[in-house]
Design a protein around this motif. Sequence first.
Motif, PDB file in Angstrom:
ATOM      1  N   GLY A 179     -16.645   7.816 -23.273  1.00 19.14           N
ATOM      2  CA  GLY A 179     -16.148   9.180 -23.169  1.00 19.14           C
ATOM      3  C   GLY A 179     -16.393   9.821 -21.810  1.00 19.14           C
ATOM      4  N   VAL A 180     -17.266   9.228 -21.021  1.00 20.60           N
ATOM      5  CA  VAL A 180     -17.539   9.740 -19.672  1.00 20.60           C
ATOM      6  C   VAL A 180     -16.518   9.205 -18.663  1.00 20.60           C
ATOM      7  CG1 VAL A 180     -19.275   9.793 -17.815  1.00 20.60           C
ATOM      8  CG2 VAL A 180     -20.000  10.008 -20.203  1.00 20.60           C
ATOM      9  N   ILE A 181     -15.806   8.158 -19.021  1.00 26.16           N
ATOM     10  CA  ILE A 181     -14.880   7.513 -18.085  1.00 26.16           C
ATOM     11  C   ILE A 181     -13.886   8.481 -17.445  1.00 26.16           C
ATOM     12  CG2 ILE A 181     -13.008   5.806 -17.881  1.00 26.16           C
ATOM     13  CD1 ILE A 181     -14.659   4.029 -19.839  1.00 26.16           C
ATOM     14  N   PRO A 182     -13.211   9.364 -18.191  1.00 23.23           N
ATOM     15  CA  PRO A 182     -12.278  10.282 -17.517  1.00 23.23           C
ATOM     16  C   PRO A 182     -12.961  11.208 -16.503  1.00 23.23           C
ATOM     17  CG  PRO A 182     -11.770  10.162 -19.841  1.00 23.23           C
ATOM     18  CD  PRO A 182     -13.083   9.453 -19.651  1.00 23.23           C
ATOM     19  N   PHE A 183     -14.203  11.625 -16.791  1.00 27.42           N
ATOM     20  CA  PHE A 183     -14.939  12.444 -15.827  1.00 27.42           C
ATOM     21  C   PHE A 183     -15.260  11.622 -14.574  1.00 27.42           C
ATOM     22  CE2 PHE A 183     -16.111  14.480 -19.895  1.00 27.42           C
ATOM     23  CZ  PHE A 183     -15.670  15.775 -19.631  1.00 27.42           C
ATOM     24  N   ALA A 184     -15.720  10.393 -14.770  1.00 30.85           N
ATOM     25  CA  ALA A 184     -16.071   9.526 -13.651  1.00 30.85           C
ATOM     26  C   ALA A 184     -14.818   9.154 -12.847  1.00 30.85           C
ATOM     27  CB  ALA A 184     -16.783   8.274 -14.150  1.00 30.85           C
ATOM     28  N   TRP A 185     -13.741   8.857 -13.541  1.00 31.25           N
ATOM     29  CA  TRP A 185     -12.488   8.515 -12.860  1.00 31.25           C
ATOM     30  C   TRP A 185     -12.005   9.694 -12.019  1.00 31.25           C
ATOM     31  CZ3 TRP A 185      -9.579   5.041 -10.858  1.00 31.25           C
ATOM     32  CH2 TRP A 185      -8.245   5.305 -10.570  1.00 31.25           C
ATOM     33  N   GLY A 186     -12.068  10.886 -12.571  1.00 27.29           N
ATOM     34  CA  GLY A 186     -11.660  12.067 -11.819  1.00 27.29           C
ATOM     35  C   GLY A 186     -12.486  12.240 -10.555  1.00 27.29           C
ATOM     36  N   ALA A 187     -13.794  12.055 -10.675  1.00 30.18           N
ATOM     37  CA  ALA A 187     -14.680  12.166  -9.510  1.00 30.18           C
ATOM     38  C   ALA A 187     -14.357  11.072  -8.494  1.00 30.18           C
ATOM     39  CB  ALA A 187     -16.141  12.075  -9.940  1.00 30.18           C
ATOM     40  N   SER A 199     -25.851  14.757 -18.537  1.00 28.56           N
ATOM     41  CA  SER A 199     -26.216  14.527 -17.139  1.00 28.56           C
ATOM     42  C   SER A 199     -25.081  13.852 -16.379  1.00 28.56           C
ATOM     43  CB  SER A 199     -27.478  13.670 -17.047  1.00 28.56           C
ATOM     44  OG  SER A 199     -28.558  14.319 -17.657  1.00 28.56           O
ATOM     45  N   LEU A 200     -24.481  12.849 -16.984  1.00 27.22           N
ATOM     46  CA  LEU A 200     -23.382  12.132 -16.332  1.00 27.22           C
ATOM     47  C   LEU A 200     -22.166  13.036 -16.149  1.00 27.22           C
ATOM     48  CD1 LEU A 200     -23.673   8.694 -18.158  1.00 27.22           C
ATOM     49  CD2 LEU A 200     -24.290   9.205 -15.780  1.00 27.22           C
ATOM     50  N   VAL A 201     -21.837  13.816 -17.165  1.00 29.68           N
ATOM     51  CA  VAL A 201     -20.680  14.710 -17.090  1.00 29.68           C
ATOM     52  C   VAL A 201     -20.894  15.777 -16.017  1.00 29.68           C
ATOM     53  CG1 VAL A 201     -19.416  16.504 -18.359  1.00 29.68           C
ATOM     54  CG2 VAL A 201     -19.840  14.282 -19.420  1.00 29.68           C
ATOM     55  N   VAL A 223     -31.932  11.713 -35.366  1.00 31.45           N
ATOM     56  CA  VAL A 223     -33.160  11.736 -34.566  1.00 31.45           C
ATOM     57  C   VAL A 223     -32.915  11.291 -33.116  1.00 31.45           C
ATOM     58  CG1 VAL A 223     -34.712  11.504 -36.534  1.00 31.45           C
ATOM     59  CG2 VAL A 223     -33.854   9.459 -35.417  1.00 31.45           C
ATOM     60  N   TRP A 224     -31.947  10.442 -32.872  1.00 31.21           N
ATOM     61  CA  TRP A 224     -31.653   9.932 -31.538  1.00 31.21           C
ATOM     62  C   TRP A 224     -30.688  10.830 -30.768  1.00 31.21           C
ATOM     63  CZ3 TRP A 224     -26.462   9.404 -31.679  1.00 31.21           C
ATOM     64  CH2 TRP A 224     -25.878   9.136 -32.918  1.00 31.21           C
ATOM     65  N   TRP A 225     -30.227  11.891 -31.376  1.00 26.51           N
ATOM     66  CA  TRP A 225     -29.167  12.728 -30.812  1.00 26.51           C
ATOM     67  C   TRP A 225     -29.465  13.229 -29.395  1.00 26.51           C
ATOM     68  CZ3 TRP A 225     -24.296  13.152 -31.635  1.00 26.51           C
ATOM     69  CH2 TRP A 225     -23.579  14.256 -31.186  1.00 26.51           C
ATOM     70  N   MET A 226     -30.654  13.761 -29.186  1.00 26.06           N
ATOM     71  CA  MET A 226     -30.955  14.349 -27.880  1.00 26.06           C
ATOM     72  C   MET A 226     -31.023  13.306 -26.775  1.00 26.06           C
ATOM     73  SD  MET A 226     -30.645  17.500 -28.154  1.00 26.06           S
ATOM     74  CE  MET A 226     -31.093  17.871 -26.468  1.00 26.06           C
ATOM     75  N   GLN A 227     -31.478  12.121 -27.083  1.00 26.53           N
ATOM     76  CA  GLN A 227     -31.471  11.060 -26.061  1.00 26.53           C
ATOM     77  C   GLN A 227     -30.047  10.800 -25.573  1.00 26.53           C
ATOM     78  OE1 GLN A 227     -33.913   8.220 -28.531  1.00 26.53           O
ATOM     79  NE2 GLN A 227     -34.477   7.603 -26.461  1.00 26.53           N
ATOM     80  N   LEU A 228     -29.125  10.717 -26.513  1.00 27.99           N
ATOM     81  CA  LEU A 228     -27.727  10.474 -26.167  1.00 27.99           C
ATOM     82  C   LEU A 228     -27.135  11.666 -25.432  1.00 27.99           C
ATOM     83  CD1 LEU A 228     -25.171   8.714 -26.364  1.00 27.99           C
ATOM     84  CD2 LEU A 228     -24.706   9.832 -28.560  1.00 27.99           C
ATOM     85  N   ILE A 277     -19.248  23.002 -16.289  1.00 25.94           N
ATOM     86  CA  ILE A 277     -20.646  22.594 -16.122  1.00 25.94           C
ATOM     87  C   ILE A 277     -21.542  23.499 -16.967  1.00 25.94           C
ATOM     88  CG2 ILE A 277     -22.589  22.577 -14.492  1.00 25.94           C
ATOM     89  CD1 ILE A 277     -20.595  21.485 -12.379  1.00 25.94           C
ATOM     90  N   PHE A 278     -21.348  24.810 -16.852  1.00 25.02           N
ATOM     91  CA  PHE A 278     -22.148  25.737 -17.663  1.00 25.02           C
ATOM     92  C   PHE A 278     -21.893  25.520 -19.150  1.00 25.02           C
ATOM     93  CE2 PHE A 278     -22.261  28.515 -13.750  1.00 25.02           C
ATOM     94  CZ  PHE A 278     -23.617  28.338 -13.522  1.00 25.02           C
TER      95      PHE A 278
END
Length: 150
Positions: free
Chosen positions: A15-23, A138-140, A127-132, A106-107
């Motif tokens: 799901g981060v790919i479109p953000f990374a591709w745009g950058a 951060s990446l976005v 329980v793992w939600w915040m790690q993800l 960003i905000f």
Amino acid sequence: MISIPRSALILGLAGVIPFAWGAFTLLSDAAAQWGLDTLGPRFIGPYVQLSYGMVILSFMSGVLWGFSTKAEGGQAATGYALSVIPALWAFFMTGGGPVSAGTNLIFGFIGLLGLDYAFWKWGLAPVWWMQLRVLLTSLVVLCLSVVVFL
């Protein structure tokens, strides 16, 4: 440390790919030209980041709404009310050009992280939600920062 389920991690990172591709297309003229020729102008630079960012904030509203179904009474009502904020933020705050819209996204994602934390603390998220969510947020934010600061 609780491990994030592999499928959630892989799909989250995808799901981060479109953000990374745009950058990337903002930083590389060759990538931007290839993207323009192959995918069209909507899928390069800030255009892909901003439109996809609006979609993801709206999607995350739905995720939070789903978490709210685990609550009862006042906590459920609070959860439902809070869950619509990311979608409304995306709708109202992403106009005015790429720098303004990128800054507001960003905000929005940082604010979403705060909501994620609240739902997690209430025991409504896995329980793992915040790690993800910290990783993905951060990446976005890093990728959106390219549009805002460069």
